[in-house]
Design an enzyme around this catalytic site. Structure first.
Site, PDB file in Angstrom:
ATOM      1  CG  HIS A 228     -60.017 -17.992 -72.947  1.00  0.00           C
ATOM      2  ND1 HIS A 228     -59.380 -16.762 -72.826  1.00  0.00           N
ATOM      3  CD2 HIS A 228     -59.067 -18.935 -72.766  1.00  0.00           C
ATOM      4  CE1 HIS A 228     -58.096 -16.980 -72.577  1.00  0.00           C
ATOM      5  NE2 HIS A 228     -57.886 -18.284 -72.537  1.00  0.00           N
TER       6      HIS A 228
ATOM      7  CG  LEU B 161     -66.799  -5.877 -68.223  1.00  0.00           C
ATOM      8  CD1 LEU B 161     -67.825  -6.770 -68.890  1.00  0.00           C
ATOM      9  CD2 LEU B 161     -67.207  -4.410 -68.324  1.00  0.00           C
TER      10      LEU B 161
END
Ligand code: GRF
Length: 207
Positions: free
Chosen positions: A114, A98
Protein backbone atom coordinates in the site's frame (compact mmCIF):
# COMPACT_ATOMS: atom_id res chain seq x y z
CA UNK A 1 12.42 -31.48 -1.74
CA UNK A 2 12.35 -30.00 1.80
CA UNK A 3 14.11 -26.73 1.05
CA UNK A 4 12.28 -26.08 -2.21
CA UNK A 5 11.46 -22.42 -2.72
CA UNK A 6 8.04 -21.08 -1.81
CA UNK A 7 5.87 -20.70 -4.93
CA UNK A 8 4.61 -17.16 -5.53
CA UNK A 9 1.64 -15.93 -7.58
CA UNK A 10 1.52 -12.16 -8.25
CA UNK A 11 -1.81 -10.39 -8.85
CA UNK A 12 -1.61 -7.22 -10.95
CA UNK A 13 -3.87 -4.63 -12.61
CA UNK A 14 -1.61 -2.02 -14.20
CA UNK A 15 1.93 -1.02 -15.11
CA UNK A 16 3.55 -3.72 -12.99
CA UNK A 17 6.48 -1.73 -11.60
CA UNK A 18 6.11 -3.60 -8.31
CA UNK A 19 6.05 -6.91 -10.21
CA UNK A 20 9.21 -5.76 -11.99
CA UNK A 21 10.85 -5.08 -8.64
CA UNK A 22 10.03 -8.66 -7.59
CA UNK A 23 11.39 -10.06 -10.88
CA UNK A 24 14.59 -8.03 -10.52
CA UNK A 25 14.94 -9.09 -6.87
CA UNK A 26 14.66 -12.74 -7.94
CA UNK A 27 17.48 -12.19 -10.46
CA UNK A 28 19.69 -10.30 -7.99
CA UNK A 29 19.22 -12.88 -5.22
CA UNK A 30 17.35 -10.56 -2.83
CA UNK A 31 14.31 -12.81 -3.33
CA UNK A 32 15.92 -16.22 -2.88
CA UNK A 33 13.37 -18.15 -0.80
CA UNK A 34 10.52 -17.68 -3.28
CA UNK A 35 9.98 -18.27 -6.98
CA UNK A 36 7.43 -16.32 -9.05
CA UNK A 37 5.43 -19.04 -10.79
CA UNK A 38 2.36 -17.16 -12.02
CA UNK A 39 1.10 -13.64 -12.77
CA UNK A 40 -2.64 -12.96 -13.06
CA UNK A 41 -4.11 -9.61 -14.10
CA UNK A 42 -7.74 -8.58 -13.78
CA UNK A 43 -7.15 -6.20 -16.72
CA UNK A 44 -6.45 -7.57 -20.21
CA UNK A 45 -4.26 -4.60 -21.19
CA UNK A 46 -2.06 -4.45 -18.09
CA UNK A 47 1.57 -3.78 -19.08
CA UNK A 48 2.45 -6.01 -16.12
CA UNK A 49 1.48 -9.00 -18.33
CA UNK A 50 4.18 -7.98 -20.83
CA UNK A 51 6.74 -7.67 -18.03
CA UNK A 52 5.91 -11.23 -16.92
CA UNK A 53 6.12 -12.58 -20.47
CA UNK A 54 9.53 -10.93 -20.98
CA UNK A 55 10.71 -12.62 -17.78
CA UNK A 56 9.39 -16.00 -18.99
CA UNK A 57 6.75 -16.21 -16.25
CA UNK A 58 3.34 -17.78 -16.98
CA UNK A 59 0.85 -14.91 -17.08
CA UNK A 60 -2.75 -14.33 -18.13
CA UNK A 61 -5.72 -12.05 -17.62
CA UNK A 62 -8.76 -13.21 -15.71
CA UNK A 63 -11.65 -10.76 -15.84
CA UNK A 64 -14.86 -10.74 -13.81
CA UNK A 65 -16.70 -10.34 -17.12
CA UNK A 66 -15.15 -13.50 -18.58
CA UNK A 67 -15.89 -15.38 -15.35
CA UNK A 68 -19.51 -14.22 -15.07
CA UNK A 69 -18.99 -11.96 -12.07
CA UNK A 70 -17.11 -11.73 -8.74
CA UNK A 71 -17.97 -15.25 -7.51
CA UNK A 72 -16.92 -16.94 -10.78
CA UNK A 73 -13.78 -14.78 -10.90
CA UNK A 74 -12.69 -15.81 -7.41
CA UNK A 75 -13.55 -19.48 -8.07
CA UNK A 76 -11.34 -19.49 -11.20
CA UNK A 77 -8.58 -17.61 -9.37
CA UNK A 78 -8.58 -20.16 -6.54
CA UNK A 79 -8.50 -23.04 -9.08
CA UNK A 80 -5.54 -21.52 -10.96
CA UNK A 81 -3.65 -20.81 -7.73
CA UNK A 82 -4.35 -24.07 -5.90
CA UNK A 83 -3.65 -26.23 -8.99
CA UNK A 84 -0.10 -24.83 -8.96
CA UNK A 85 0.42 -25.38 -5.23
CA UNK A 86 1.12 -21.67 -4.71
CA UNK A 87 2.39 -20.82 -1.20
CA UNK A 88 2.13 -17.01 -1.29
CA UNK A 89 -0.06 -14.56 -3.20
CA UNK A 90 1.46 -11.09 -3.68
CA UNK A 91 -0.92 -8.26 -4.63
CA UNK A 92 1.26 -5.80 -6.57
CA UNK A 93 -0.78 -2.86 -7.83
CA UNK A 94 -3.85 -5.15 -7.83
CA UNK A 95 -6.94 -2.98 -7.71
CA UNK A 96 -9.77 -5.48 -7.36
CA UNK A 97 -11.49 -6.15 -4.03
CA UNK A 98 -11.37 -9.79 -2.90
CA UNK A 99 -14.12 -11.25 -0.73
CA UNK A 100 -13.82 -12.37 2.89
CA UNK A 101 -14.22 -15.99 1.70
CA UNK A 102 -11.22 -15.57 -0.59
CA UNK A 103 -8.98 -13.95 2.01
CA UNK A 104 -10.00 -16.54 4.63
CA UNK A 105 -9.10 -19.33 2.16
CA UNK A 106 -5.54 -17.98 2.22
CA UNK A 107 -5.02 -16.92 5.84
CA UNK A 108 -1.58 -15.22 6.19
CA UNK A 109 -0.81 -16.29 2.64
CA UNK A 110 -1.64 -13.01 0.86
CA UNK A 111 0.45 -9.83 1.13
CA UNK A 112 -0.21 -6.39 -0.38
CA UNK A 113 1.78 -3.22 -0.99
CA UNK A 114 0.00 0.00 0.00
CA UNK A 115 1.52 3.36 -0.99
CA UNK A 116 1.19 5.01 2.44
CA UNK A 117 2.18 4.41 6.07
CA UNK A 118 -0.86 2.46 7.33
CA UNK A 119 -2.99 3.46 9.31
CA UNK A 120 -2.71 6.75 7.39
CA UNK A 121 -4.46 7.20 4.04
CA UNK A 122 -5.70 3.63 3.70
CA UNK A 123 -8.90 1.63 3.50
CA UNK A 124 -11.83 1.87 1.10
CA UNK A 125 -11.28 4.42 -1.66
CA UNK A 126 -7.57 4.96 -0.98
CA UNK A 127 -5.59 3.58 -3.95
CA UNK A 128 -3.09 4.78 -6.57
CA UNK A 129 -2.83 8.58 -6.93
CA UNK A 130 -5.75 9.21 -4.54
CA UNK A 131 -3.50 8.14 -1.66
CA UNK A 132 -0.88 10.77 -2.54
CA UNK A 133 -3.50 13.45 -3.16
CA UNK A 134 -4.82 12.84 0.37
CA UNK A 135 -1.30 12.96 1.87
CA UNK A 136 -0.56 16.29 0.14
CA UNK A 137 -3.97 17.69 1.13
CA UNK A 138 -3.26 16.82 4.77
CA UNK A 139 0.18 18.40 4.54
CA UNK A 140 2.14 15.46 5.98
CA UNK A 141 5.93 15.89 5.80
CA UNK A 142 6.59 12.15 5.75
CA UNK A 143 4.72 9.38 3.94
CA UNK A 144 5.90 6.03 2.60
CA UNK A 145 4.71 2.50 1.87
CA UNK A 146 3.50 -0.52 3.81
CA UNK A 147 3.47 -4.25 3.11
CA UNK A 148 0.78 -6.03 5.11
CA UNK A 149 -1.05 -9.35 5.25
CA UNK A 150 -4.41 -9.19 3.50
CA UNK A 151 -7.59 -9.97 5.42
CA UNK A 152 -11.26 -9.06 4.93
CA UNK A 153 -10.67 -5.45 5.96
CA UNK A 154 -9.25 -3.28 3.13
CA UNK A 155 -5.61 -2.59 4.14
CA UNK A 156 -6.49 -4.00 7.57
CA UNK A 157 -4.14 -6.96 7.97
CA UNK A 158 -1.03 -7.25 10.19
CA UNK A 159 1.78 -4.93 9.05
CA UNK A 160 4.93 -6.74 7.85
CA UNK A 161 7.22 -3.91 6.72
CA UNK A 162 7.15 -0.12 6.23
CA UNK A 163 9.52 2.48 4.77
CA UNK A 164 9.24 6.25 5.17
CA UNK A 165 9.70 8.77 2.35
CA UNK A 166 10.08 12.56 2.63
CA UNK A 167 7.39 14.78 1.12
CA UNK A 168 9.13 17.65 -0.71
CA UNK A 169 7.95 21.25 -1.23
CA UNK A 170 6.23 21.52 -4.59
CA UNK A 171 5.43 17.82 -4.78
CA UNK A 172 2.49 16.89 -6.98
CA UNK A 173 0.64 13.60 -6.52
CA UNK A 174 2.63 12.26 -9.47
CA UNK A 175 6.08 13.28 -8.19
CA UNK A 176 5.24 11.97 -4.72
CA UNK A 177 3.91 8.66 -6.13
CA UNK A 178 7.11 8.20 -8.12
CA UNK A 179 9.31 8.86 -5.07
CA UNK A 180 7.26 6.48 -2.88
CA UNK A 181 7.54 3.77 -5.55
CA UNK A 182 11.29 4.25 -6.10
CA UNK A 183 12.35 4.80 -2.48
CA UNK A 184 9.87 2.53 -0.69
CA UNK A 185 7.56 0.19 -2.64
CA UNK A 186 10.17 -1.34 -4.92
CA UNK A 187 12.43 -1.98 -1.89
CA UNK A 188 10.08 -3.29 0.80
CA UNK A 189 7.87 -5.47 -1.39
CA UNK A 190 10.75 -7.79 -2.44
CA UNK A 191 12.19 -7.67 1.09
CA UNK A 192 8.83 -8.54 2.66
CA UNK A 193 8.21 -11.30 0.10
CA UNK A 194 11.61 -12.79 0.96
CA UNK A 195 10.86 -12.57 4.71
CA UNK A 196 7.48 -14.30 4.37
CA UNK A 197 8.78 -16.97 1.95
CA UNK A 198 11.68 -17.78 4.29
CA UNK A 199 9.15 -18.19 7.14
CA UNK A 200 6.98 -20.46 4.97
CA UNK A 201 9.96 -22.69 4.16
CA UNK A 202 10.99 -22.76 7.83
CA UNK A 203 7.44 -23.75 8.85
CA UNK A 204 7.46 -26.48 6.20
CA UNK A 205 10.79 -27.88 7.51
CA UNK A 206 9.46 -27.81 11.04
CA UNK A 207 6.22 -29.52 10.04
C1 GRF B 1 1.34 2.00 -7.23
O1 GRF B 1 1.01 3.29 -6.72
C2 GRF B 1 1.19 0.98 -6.14
O2 GRF B 1 1.52 1.50 -4.86
C3 GRF B 1 -0.25 0.71 -6.15
O3 GRF B 1 -0.58 0.65 -7.54
C4 GRF B 1 0.27 1.58 -8.25
C5 GRF B 1 0.84 0.97 -9.50
O4 GRF B 1 1.58 -0.15 -9.16
N1 GRF B 1 -0.54 -0.48 -5.41
P1 GRF B 1 2.31 -1.04 -10.32
O5 GRF B 1 3.22 -0.11 -11.07
O6 GRF B 1 1.23 -1.61 -11.21
O7 GRF B 1 3.07 -2.09 -9.56
Amino acid sequence: MANAKAKIAVLVSGGGTNLQALIDAQKSGILKSGSIELVVSNKKDAFALQRAAEAGIEAFALTKKSCGGQEGFEKRLIEEIDSRNIDLIVMAGFLSILSEDFTRHYDRRIINIHPALIPSFCGKGFYGLLVHEAALAKGVKVTGATVHYVNEIPDGGEIIMQKAVEVKDGDTPETLQRRVMEEAEWIILPAAAEKVCAEIIKERKGA
